[in-house]
Scaffold this motif. Structure first.
Motif, PDB file in Angstrom:
ATOM      1  N   SER A 153      51.726  -2.019 -54.839  1.00 28.69           N
ATOM      2  CA  SER A 153      51.263  -1.609 -55.675  1.00 28.69           C
ATOM      3  C   SER A 153      51.012  -1.108 -57.388  1.00 28.69           C
ATOM      4  O   SER A 153      49.727  -0.872 -57.573  1.00 28.69           O
ATOM      5  CB  SER A 153      50.253   0.286 -54.845  1.00 28.69           C
ATOM      6  N   TRP A 154      51.929  -0.813 -57.210  1.00 25.50           N
ATOM      7  CA  TRP A 154      52.266  -0.704 -58.718  1.00 25.50           C
ATOM      8  C   TRP A 154      52.206  -1.770 -59.439  1.00 25.50           C
ATOM      9  O   TRP A 154      51.441  -1.500 -60.519  1.00 25.50           O
ATOM     10  CB  TRP A 154      53.771  -0.057 -59.112  1.00 25.50           C
ATOM     11  N   LEU A 155      52.893  -3.256 -59.259  1.00 24.29           N
ATOM     12  CA  LEU A 155      52.638  -4.217 -60.151  1.00 24.29           C
ATOM     13  C   LEU A 155      50.884  -4.397 -60.208  1.00 24.29           C
ATOM     14  O   LEU A 155      50.662  -4.863 -60.822  1.00 24.29           O
ATOM     15  CB  LEU A 155      53.406  -5.462 -58.639  1.00 24.29           C
ATOM     16  N   GLN A 156      49.897  -4.296 -58.593  1.00 20.59           N
ATOM     17  CA  GLN A 156      49.014  -4.493 -59.132  1.00 20.59           C
ATOM     18  C   GLN A 156      47.814  -3.699 -59.756  1.00 20.59           C
ATOM     19  O   GLN A 156      47.383  -4.911 -60.835  1.00 20.59           O
ATOM     20  CB  GLN A 156      47.926  -4.887 -57.972  1.00 20.59           C
ATOM     21  N   ASN A 157      48.035  -2.360 -59.299  1.00 18.11           N
ATOM     22  CA  ASN A 157      47.338  -1.495 -60.242  1.00 18.11           C
ATOM     23  C   ASN A 157      47.934  -1.021 -61.199  1.00 18.11           C
ATOM     24  O   ASN A 157      47.434  -0.957 -63.266  1.00 18.11           O
ATOM     25  CB  ASN A 157      47.076  -0.642 -59.144  1.00 18.11           C
TER      26      ASN A 157
END
Ligand code: ADP
Length: 325
Positions: free
Chosen positions: A234-238
């Motif tokens: 989620s950190w990488l995507q968002n």
């Protein structure tokens, strides 16, 4: 003739078969009678123990896993089953036991020796490389090779599709496999339990790389932080803003034909294991010392002829002369 047995316990590793081959051949060279215990401590309790012959270990050096099987044994935790295991060895006059396994197997080995006095020698065998006191555990090099092959292949698709790939390696609480894999496969980021990480601090640096033209990423994470997967993705995507996929490598890391290094280390570990038992070591683990870099003056290096280390020459003596060991 004295009798000696070998078993594999816990997770299998590539390198166990070369170790068993060396065990049988070196036992004969030392005029010992070798026995194979099938399926680890379970087989020890159930008396699955057979005298070994040369033919048992022919054509196994190339195979991963262990042809005598391994196991996790709840029963071995209990004194009455360990007693049965000891009786099975004693009725064959087996007074020495070589155990290929990890720290759990060695805890069992220690208790078994204390209770029944059968001399035991542990050979560190786990791809996690997490046994204190040894620089190397059997199977690690082959596992690293399997991981390298997998990451190289994933990199092809990551680059083609402009994606980030989070790749999870094994290693339990130890980040060794992940760290070495990250360094040797050119990963952009590695997350392991031993080194604290801060997503906020990492975001700026990764965004900068993307801004400068990076269009895909390889992030190697160790099993020890598997609970963080969702957070990482989620950190990488968002926050970072790159499409991301997760790839858990799983058990492919354990298999494969044993690497040259694991075959050689199997040979060395077993030789030292049997020698130690014959010299009176009764409850030890064969450990491999830490290798360190150092500096030497160039004139010394450039003018001194190379010599194969004496220990390796001694180990290879028999194959060059067809002598006894
Ligand atoms: P590894 O050796 O790879 O760390 P495990 O931790 O699963 O694998 O241990 C292998 C086996 O060693 C266990 O299934 C059990 O039979 C034995 N063992 C581990 N700890 C003990 C213990 N405290 N007492 C007796 N046997 C043990």
């Amino acid at each position: 003739m004295h009798a000696i047995a070998i078993l594999c316990s816990g997770g299998d590793v590539s390198g166990m078969n070369p170790a068993i081959k060396r065990f049988v051949e070196y036992a004969f060279a030392k005029t010992l009678t070798p026995f194979l215990v099938y399926d680890g401590y379970e087989g020890l309790i159930d008396d699955r123990i057979q005298e070994a012959h040369y033919r048992d270990v022919s054509n196994i050096i190339t195979q991963g896993g262990t042809f005598i099987g391994s196991s996790r044994s709840e029963r071995f935790m209990l004194p009455k089953h360990r007693k049965q295991a000891a009786l099975n060895l004693k009725k064959r006059h087996i007074a020495m036991l070589v155990i290929l396994g990890g720290d759990g197997s060695f805890r069992g080995m220690h208790i078994f020796y204390r209770e029944h006095g059968i001399a035991c020698c542990g050979i560190p065998s786990t791809i996690d490389n997490d046994i204190a006191g040894t620089f190397y555990c059997l199977g690690v090099d082959t596992a690293l090779g399997m991981i390298r092959t997998a990451i190289d292949a994933i990199r092809d698709t990551a680059a083609s599709l402009n994606r980030a790939f989070v790749i999870e390696t094994m290693g339990r609480e130890c980040g060794y496999l992940a760290l070495v894999s990250a360094l040797t496969s050119g990963a952009e980021l590695c997350l392991i339990p031993e080194i604290p990480y801060d997503f906020k601090a990492l975001t700026g640096s990764i965004k900068q790389q993307l801004h400068k033209g990076r269009h895909y990423m390889i992030i190697v994470v160790s099993e020890g932080i598997a609970q963080e997967h969702e957070t990482i993705i989620s950190w990488l995507q968002n926050d970072v803003g790159i499409e991301t996929r997760l790839n858990v490598l799983g058990h492919l890391q354990r298999g494969g034909t044993p690497s040259v290094y694991d075959r050689l280390m199997a040979y060395r570990f077993i030789t030292y294991g049997i020698d130690g038992l014959l010299q009176g070591e009764k409850s030890s683990v064969v450990c491999y010392g830490a290798e360190r870099f150092h500096y030497r003056q160039v004139d010394e290096v450039a003018t001194t002829p190379y010599e194969i280390e004496a220990e390796l020459l001694a180990l290879g003596q028999h194959v060059c002369t067809l002598g006894a060991s």
